[in-house]
Design an enzyme around this catalytic site. Sequence first.
Site, mmCIF file in Angstrom:
data_model
loop_
_atom_site.group_PDB
_atom_site.id
_atom_site.type_symbol
_atom_site.label_atom_id
_atom_site.label_comp_id
_atom_site.label_asym_id
_atom_site.label_seq_id
_atom_site.Cartn_x
_atom_site.Cartn_y
_atom_site.Cartn_z
ATOM 1 N N ARG A 73 38.613 51.934 42.968
ATOM 2 C CA ARG A 73 38.958 50.528 43.246
ATOM 3 C C ARG A 73 39.063 50.245 44.743
ATOM 4 N NH1 ARG A 73 43.766 47.989 40.099
ATOM 5 N NH2 ARG A 73 42.889 46.156 41.100
ATOM 6 N N GLN A 108 48.759 38.096 44.317
ATOM 7 C CA GLN A 108 48.898 39.165 43.326
ATOM 8 C C GLN A 108 47.823 40.222 43.578
ATOM 9 O OE1 GLN A 108 49.709 37.148 39.186
ATOM 10 N NE2 GLN A 108 48.603 35.740 40.478
ATOM 11 N N ASN A 109 46.928 39.938 44.517
ATOM 12 C CA ASN A 109 45.822 40.860 44.772
ATOM 13 C C ASN A 109 46.274 42.029 45.636
ATOM 14 O OD1 ASN A 109 44.429 38.967 43.380
ATOM 15 N ND2 ASN A 109 43.417 38.063 45.160
ATOM 16 N N VAL A 110 45.676 43.167 45.371
ATOM 17 C CA VAL A 110 46.068 44.387 46.080
ATOM 18 C C VAL A 110 44.936 44.848 47.010
ATOM 19 C CG1 VAL A 110 47.659 45.143 44.251
ATOM 20 C CG2 VAL A 110 45.249 45.838 44.132
ATOM 21 N N ASP A 111 43.910 43.981 47.189
ATOM 22 C CA ASP A 111 42.678 44.411 47.853
ATOM 23 C C ASP A 111 42.625 44.212 49.366
ATOM 24 O OD1 ASP A 111 42.173 41.611 48.148
ATOM 25 O OD2 ASP A 111 41.100 41.545 46.236
ATOM 26 N N HIS A 126 52.302 42.370 44.300
ATOM 27 C CA HIS A 126 51.896 43.541 43.505
ATOM 28 C C HIS A 126 51.499 44.720 44.388
ATOM 29 C CE1 HIS A 126 51.011 40.884 39.717
ATOM 30 N NE2 HIS A 126 52.293 41.064 39.949
ATOM 31 N N CYS A 134 54.293 58.988 48.720
ATOM 32 C CA CYS A 134 54.610 60.258 48.072
ATOM 33 C C CYS A 134 55.573 59.996 46.907
ATOM 34 C CB CYS A 134 55.246 61.166 49.114
ATOM 35 S SG CYS A 134 56.024 62.619 48.410
ATOM 36 N N GLY A 194 42.915 30.758 41.442
ATOM 37 C CA GLY A 194 42.216 31.936 40.921
ATOM 38 C C GLY A 194 43.101 32.929 40.203
ATOM 39 N N ASN A 220 40.908 26.627 39.709
ATOM 40 C CA ASN A 220 40.443 27.726 38.852
ATOM 41 C C ASN A 220 39.071 27.387 38.289
ATOM 42 O OD1 ASN A 220 40.235 29.786 36.647
ATOM 43 N ND2 ASN A 220 42.341 30.192 37.252
HETATM 44 P P1 OAD Z 1 43.115 37.517 35.982
HETATM 45 O O1 OAD Z 1 41.900 38.392 35.835
HETATM 46 O O2 OAD Z 1 44.103 37.480 34.884
HETATM 47 O O3 OAD Z 1 42.662 36.015 36.228
HETATM 48 C C1 OAD Z 1 41.714 35.643 37.171
HETATM 49 C C2 OAD Z 1 41.537 34.143 37.068
HETATM 50 O O4 OAD Z 1 40.610 33.741 38.052
HETATM 51 C C3 OAD Z 1 41.000 33.662 35.721
HETATM 52 O O5 OAD Z 1 41.756 32.537 35.301
HETATM 53 C C4 OAD Z 1 39.558 33.260 36.036
HETATM 54 O O6 OAD Z 1 39.136 32.169 35.232
HETATM 55 C C5 OAD Z 1 39.684 32.823 37.473
HETATM 56 N N1 OAD Z 1 38.458 32.913 38.286
HETATM 57 C C6 OAD Z 1 37.442 33.797 38.183
HETATM 58 N N2 OAD Z 1 36.543 33.608 39.163
HETATM 59 C C7 OAD Z 1 37.001 32.572 39.910
HETATM 60 C C8 OAD Z 1 36.534 31.892 41.075
HETATM 61 N N3 OAD Z 1 35.405 32.260 41.688
HETATM 62 N N4 OAD Z 1 37.271 30.868 41.558
HETATM 63 C C9 OAD Z 1 38.417 30.494 40.961
HETATM 64 N N5 OAD Z 1 38.918 31.087 39.875
HETATM 65 C C10 OAD Z 1 38.229 32.116 39.348
HETATM 66 O O7 OAD Z 1 43.776 37.934 37.345
HETATM 67 P P2 OAD Z 1 45.228 37.578 37.897
HETATM 68 O O8 OAD Z 1 45.676 36.239 37.447
HETATM 69 O O9 OAD Z 1 45.204 37.848 39.363
HETATM 70 O O10 OAD Z 1 49.045 42.706 37.762
HETATM 71 O O11 OAD Z 1 46.105 38.671 37.212
HETATM 72 C C11 OAD Z 1 47.467 38.727 37.550
HETATM 73 C C12 OAD Z 1 47.978 40.107 37.409
HETATM 74 O O12 OAD Z 1 47.723 40.557 36.082
HETATM 75 C C13 OAD Z 1 47.290 41.155 38.254
HETATM 76 O O13 OAD Z 1 47.777 41.173 39.583
HETATM 77 C C14 OAD Z 1 47.658 42.399 37.532
HETATM 78 C C15 OAD Z 1 47.475 41.954 36.097
HETATM 79 O O14 OAD Z 1 48.364 42.422 35.212
HETATM 80 C C16 OAD Z 1 49.413 43.989 37.983
HETATM 81 O O15 OAD Z 1 48.600 44.888 38.086
HETATM 82 C C17 OAD Z 1 50.878 44.204 38.109
#
Ligand code: OAD
Length: 260
Positions: A73, A108-111, A126, A134, A194, A220
């Site tokens: 990743r 919420q992104n870790v990138d 996150h 460690c 997003g 979104n």
């Molecule tokens: P998700 O994968 O759940 O959601 C991503 C959202 O982005 C979806 O609603 C898509 O429709 C939307 N999307 C995709 N491409 C897009 C674009 N180009 N422009 C705008 N929107 C777009 O990801 P997160 O909501 O970030 O937590 O997930 C939240 C957390 O759930 C993550 O951080 C992770 C996971 O559990 C942990 O790991 C603790």
Amino acid sequence: MLTDANIRRAAEWISQAKSVVVLTGAGVSAESGLTTFRAPEEGMWSKYDPMELATIDAFNRDPELVTRWYHWRFTKALDVEPNPGHAALANLQRWLDGAHKRFTLITQNVDGLHQRAGSTGVIEIHGSILRWRCTETGEEMPLTDVSFETFPVPSEAGGLMRPCVVWFGEMLPPEAIEGATAALSSCDVFLSIGTSATVYPAAGFIEIARTAGAKTIEVNRDPTPIGGGVDRAIAGQSGVVLPHLVELLKQMGDGRDELE
Ligand code: OAD
């Protein structure tokens, strides 16, 4: 563009705001080529469910597998570039700074892509895959100080190295949550961009902002559970909508000299 009226209204609210909070999720990085959390992965990792790998139990059970997954990743994250959505948010921050308004970016992104695009003070609720720690001492270090020659990676103190991310079942960093809550409690515009807005506490951020009297906006590509409850839902890709939004801001209010 069909959503022009919504984007224009969002720009007006931002230009009038004193404090703006943005929450981002994996969708913001999608146009850079990173798969979102709930979309199926490509290649050899497609057979694994991220929700099952991103847990402390999975790491304890099979640290090699989980370490290899995170290695893959972060390699992928470092291999891609921030997209126009990331750049627009960095640009928005500069515009608001120039206009002496407060801006807080919670992700919420870790990138690490927001930081690479120029955003500063990012609250990573996150954590980050670009820092590792460690398991014995908790000592953190940048990725560049970790040697990925064997999997899992042993630490000097006799433990293992793990990414500084929040796994399911783990506590979120208290200082990040405090910072996010403080900003949300006093903001007058909140944007959720997003993210599927399904995971707490991020899913609850909109409520805090709304209680503070903030205008709420969602950007979104697809419908989400919070879409019906925001003041303006802008349907579209963040890499298209956000530059357009910032372009409109350029035409309004002070601080526009700060824009590139
Ligand atoms: P998700 O994968 O759940 O959601 C991503 C959202 O982005 C979806 O609603 C898509 O429709 C939307 N999307 C995709 N491409 C897009 C674009 N180009 N422009 C705008 N929107 C777009 O990801 P997160 O909501 O970030 O937590 O997930 C939240 C957390 O759930 C993550 O951080 C992770 C996971 O559990 C942990 O790991 C603790």
